[in-house]
Design an enzyme around this catalytic site. Structure first.
Site, mmCIF file in Angstrom:
data_model
loop_
_atom_site.group_PDB
_atom_site.id
_atom_site.type_symbol
_atom_site.label_atom_id
_atom_site.label_comp_id
_atom_site.label_asym_id
_atom_site.label_seq_id
_atom_site.Cartn_x
_atom_site.Cartn_y
_atom_site.Cartn_z
ATOM 1 N NE ARG A 45 45.616 38.588 45.912
ATOM 2 C CZ ARG A 45 46.807 39.123 45.618
ATOM 3 N NH1 ARG A 45 47.162 40.303 46.135
ATOM 4 N NH2 ARG A 45 47.648 38.494 44.815
ATOM 5 C CB SER A 113 41.339 32.892 40.060
ATOM 6 O OG SER A 113 41.334 33.703 41.210
ATOM 7 C CE LYS A 142 47.427 36.923 41.723
ATOM 8 N NZ LYS A 142 48.150 36.111 40.743
#
Length: 216
Positions: A45, A113, A142
């Site tokens: 990621r 998600s 995040k």
């Protein structure tokens, strides 16, 4: 690519996600150490990387995960997943829709998600192979993550027929309650990647998972 005869679901157990550090040499070292400690999946990621640097990083992670027998998942970037022969792709609610990812990559695992039970049920209907639920706890990794909470995780785990991977603020102290809520996997960023010893951190998560009811 994964072998469909392989028990890929068990490899969601200790699911380490890369961070956005600029020093990719140390990032790869942390990935290698995490795999040595027992990480069963690595997700690449990198939200700020251009295609070229991310491709090079992905090829190295593919090599490391293949040697370790672990899953290799790419976040969002279908092109990078295809070019690096990833086992799967993970997308969010605002990324490329699951159905379109399936059209582009029919032989890949797809994770989606979900922040609510409604999103988790829709992910299942759309053909996702697993759902990533969170943020279970507040997280600094995040900044825009919505706090779903442990109760939402429990509700999704209780109704989902596909594996549930929990994410968001999970450390070794919080992991037992996450597993008790029904999570099939622990997705971890900082608690492994930023640990003084990613190998020891991954080993601790792997040991805890083996001792839990979820491993049976």
């Amino acid at each position: 690519m994964i072998d469909i005869r392989d028990d890929w679901k068990s490899k969601l157990a200790v699911y380490a996600i890369t961070d956005d550090r600029e020093d990719t040499k140390s990032l790869l070292a942390a990935v290698e150490a995490a795999l040595a400690g027992g990480a069963t999946a690595i997700q690449l990621r990198r939200k700020r990387d251009d295609g070229g640097p991310m491709l090079r990083l992905g090829l190295e992670i593919r090599r490391l995960t293949r040697e370790a027998g672990a899953l290799y998942i790419v976040n969002d970037r279908v092109d990078i997943a295809l070019l690096t022969e990833a086992d799967g792709i993970h997308v969010g609610q605002t990324d490329i829709p699951c159905k379109r990812v399936r059209e582009l990559a029919p032989d890949k695992l797809i994770g989606l998600s979900a922040r609510t039970t409604a999103e988790a049920l829709e992910a299942e209907r759309d053909g996702a192979d697993y759902v990533g639920v969170g943020a279970v706890f507040p997280t600094t990794t995040k900044a825009d993550a919505i706090h779903s909470g442990i109760d939402t995780l429990r509700a999704i785990a209780g109704t989902s027929s596909i594996p549930v991977v929990a994410i968001g603020g999970i450390d070794i102290a919080r992991a037992p309650q996450v597993l008790a809520a029904g999570a099939d996997g622990l997705a971890v960023v900082s608690a492994i990647m930023s640990a003084p010893s990613p190998r020891d951190a991954a080993r601790a998560f792997a040991s805890l998972y083996r001792e839990s009811d979820r491993s049976r």
